[in-house]
Every structure is written in structure tokens, then in C-alpha cells.
Design an enzyme around this catalytic site. Structure first.
Site, PDB file in Angstrom:
ATOM      1  CG  ASP A 212      -0.044  -0.059   2.527  1.00 24.07           C
ATOM      2  OD1 ASP A 212       0.312   1.007   3.033  1.00 24.07           O
ATOM      3  OD2 ASP A 212       0.302  -1.170   2.994  1.00 24.07           O
ATOM      4  CG  ASP A 214       1.056   4.956   5.748  1.00 21.62           C
ATOM      5  OD1 ASP A 214       0.391   4.094   6.338  1.00 21.62           O
ATOM      6  OD2 ASP A 214       1.542   5.935   6.323  1.00 21.62           O
TER       7      ASP A 214
END
Ligand SMILES: CSC[C@H]1O[C@H](OP(=O)(O)O)[C@H](O)[C@@H]1O
Ligand SMILES: Nc1ncnc2[nH]cnc12
Length: 292
Positions: A212, A214
Site C-alpha cells: 500500500d 500508507d
């Protein structure tokens, strides 16, 4: 101490990696340590004829949160099995636009944002200060990167991994702050694991899989567990493939400076160390505490 099966290489599985495939399991080891039980039983077996120990960091079923991880028990237990090299597998967020989901990153630096973790074996009358300027073993890190390259997986060598306490993910302000510090990756578990491995004179490298961005990227939603798990599926399959390349390469490595990290680190006069501390530290530092 009971006679446990020995293995010089260990794999610490992170989120999503609770077993390794193609592993001929020969023993399930339930170890107790002065720091309590490890996260789970440790399986010892062979991967491509090389003895390997495997420990899932969060326990099978992912039961142990980053803050509650028994880091000292995990490293101590692996040390008692004769482990010299650890490959740690982790899911991480990316702070760099060019490092995308499912990329493999091999970090070479750490920034510590943990708060509630026991991060040394040296306490209770024994003081040691290890050198930790380069927190990851270059030889293990090279083997991990070669494994990624060898499988044609986008692999980035050298990155700064910020280790936060969790378990909640970061705020946007924190995420931006880590990026401004030069943080390329964000995770929750490499510390104090790497520090304890160095104190125990074990080589330690991390195979970090990006899941990801974040919460800093304007075009991507903030990280959720579902997002991490969805991206982990491909990563874990790749981890298993790469481990089959890395393990035989690690088995060929010679001695490394990580394996003498305590030689110039213990400052306490050994004649002032209690028998209790000597017993507690025997697998970690016994050869330096011997009075003879
Ligand atoms: C499941 S998302 C957050 C969780 O994933 C990472 O774990 P690991 O390093 O063991 O793969 C991260 O550090 C958090 O513990
Ligand atoms: N964004 C993130 N922050 C902390 N740990 C993570 N593990 C995977 N993604 C993460």
C-alpha cells in the site's frame, strides 16, 4: 536444556506467511525462554536439503499484535536452535511514488518509532552497546535482492524503513513526516527484531513486500487491512518462490561481522555479573561472560 534440532537458517514469516511450502518438516519445537514463549511453535525441517527453522511472527492465525510480539523470546529461541542467519518477511507501506504494490524492497536503514517494546537482552546487571549503524546484514540482504532479481520481480535495494508502534496505521501528518525524514517504507515489526538479532550475533535481512501507499498518496485510498491482505496474496506466493533461491545461497555464506557483534560491545566487568544473569544470557553471550 533439551536437545533441539538445529538449523543455521531461519525464516520469520510476517503477515500472510504462516507456513512455507516445499518444506520437509521434521520437528515441531515448543521452546520456553527466560522471556516467555515465542509467538508460536517453531518448525524445523529442510528446504532443498538445507536445514531451516520457521517461525510465524504473529503466530498461526495472526493472533499477536506488533506491540505484543515476544521479540526477545523469538530471537532467543532461534539462537538456541543454532540459527546464524535470519530472513524476515514483512508487509510494508511505501512512502515512495515509484515503489508500488507487490514490489520487493530490501531495506538497509531503520528509523525507530516504536515505544512499548523490550529491545535488548542486556539489562539486569549486564550492559552492552552493539554497533547498529548498518542494521541489516549486507550478505543476507544481497541474497534476498538476488532472489527477487532472479525471479524477475521488481526489486529495490537500499531503503529506509520506519518502524512504528501501531497497531493503528499512521495519520496523514505522520505519514508525511516519515517521508520528509527520508522514510521509504513504513512497517511495524522490524524493530526491535533486527536489534535483538544483532545482539544475538545473528545475520538479519528483511524481505519487505509493498502492499500500500500508507495514507499520503492523493490518488490512493488510505491503507486498510483488506488492502494489505489483498496485495499480500501475490507477495506471499513470490516469497515462497524466492526463499527457495535464497536458502541454498545463504547456506554457502561464510562467517560475517554480524556474528561477532558482541566482541567489543559488553562494557560490564564480567566479575560483576551475577550467576543469574550469566545463566539467562548463556545462549546469547555465554562465550563472552565465561570467567575462565
Ligand atoms: C496486516 S497489516 C499490518 C501488519 O503487517 C505488517 O506485519 P509484518 O511486518 O509481520 O508482515 C506490519 O508490520 C503490521 O504488523
Ligand atoms: N501502511 C503501513 N503502515 C504500517 N505497517 C504496514 N504494513 C503494511 N502496510 C503498512
Amino acid at each position: 536444556m533439551p536437545n533441539h534440532p538445529q538449523a543455521e537458517i531461519a525464516i520469520i514469516g510476517g503477515s500472510g506467511l504462516y507456513e512455507i511450502q516445499g518444506f520437509s518438516e521434521s520437528a515441531v519445537v515448543d521452546i520456553d525462554t527466560p522471556y516467555g514463549k515465542p509467538s508460536d511453535v517453531i518448525t524445523v525441517g529442510e528446504l532443498l536439503d538445507v536445514p531451516v527453522a520457521f517461525l510465524p511472527r504473529h503466530g498461526r492465525g495472526h493472533r499477536v499484535s506488533p506491540t505484543e510480539l515476544p521479540f526477545r523470546a523469538n530471537i532467543y529461541a532461534l539462537k538456541t536452535l543454532g540459527v546464524k542467519q535470519i530472513v524476515s518477511v514483512s508487509a510494508v507501506g511505501s512512502g515512495d511514488v515509484s515503489v508500488v504494490s507487490s514490489d520487493l524492497v530490501v531495506p538497509d536503514q531503520l528509523i525507530d518509532r516504536t515505544r512499548f517494546r523490550d529491545s535488548t537482552f542486556f539489562e539486569g546487571g549486564v550492559v552492552a552497546h552493539i554497533t547498529f549503524a548498518d542494521p541489516f546484514c549486507p550478505a543476507v540482504s544481497n541474497a534476498i535482492a538476488a532472489g527477487g532479481d532472479g525471479q524477475g520481480i521488481p526489486t529495490h535495494e537500499g531503503a529506509t524503513l520506519v518502524v512504528m508502534e501501531g497497531p493503528a496505521f499512521s495519520t496523514r501528518a505522520e505519514s508525511e513526516m516519515y517521508r520528509s525524514w527520508g522514510g521509504d517504507l513504513i512497517g511495524m515489526t522490524a524493530l526491535p527484531e533486527a536489534k535483538l538479532a544483532r545482539e544475538a550475533e545473528m545475520c538479519y535481512g528483511t524481505m519487505a513486500w509493498v502492499t500500500d501507499y500508507d495514507c499520503w498518496h492523493p490518488d490512493h485510498a488510505a491503507v486498510t487491512v483488506d488492502m494489505v491482505v489483498e496485495n499480500l496474496i501475490a507477495n506471499i506466493a513470490n516469497s515462497r518462490i524466492i526463499l527457495r533461491q535464497i536458502v541454498p545461497a545463504l547456506a554457502q555464506l561464510g562467517p560475517c561481522d554480524c556474528q561477532t557483534a558482541l566482541a567489543n560491545a559488553i562494557i560490564t566487568d564480567k566479575y560483576h555479573i551475577s550467576d543469574e544473569a550469566r545463566r539467562r544470557l548463556e545462549p546469547i553471550a555465554g562465550k563472552y561472560l565465561n570467567l575462565r
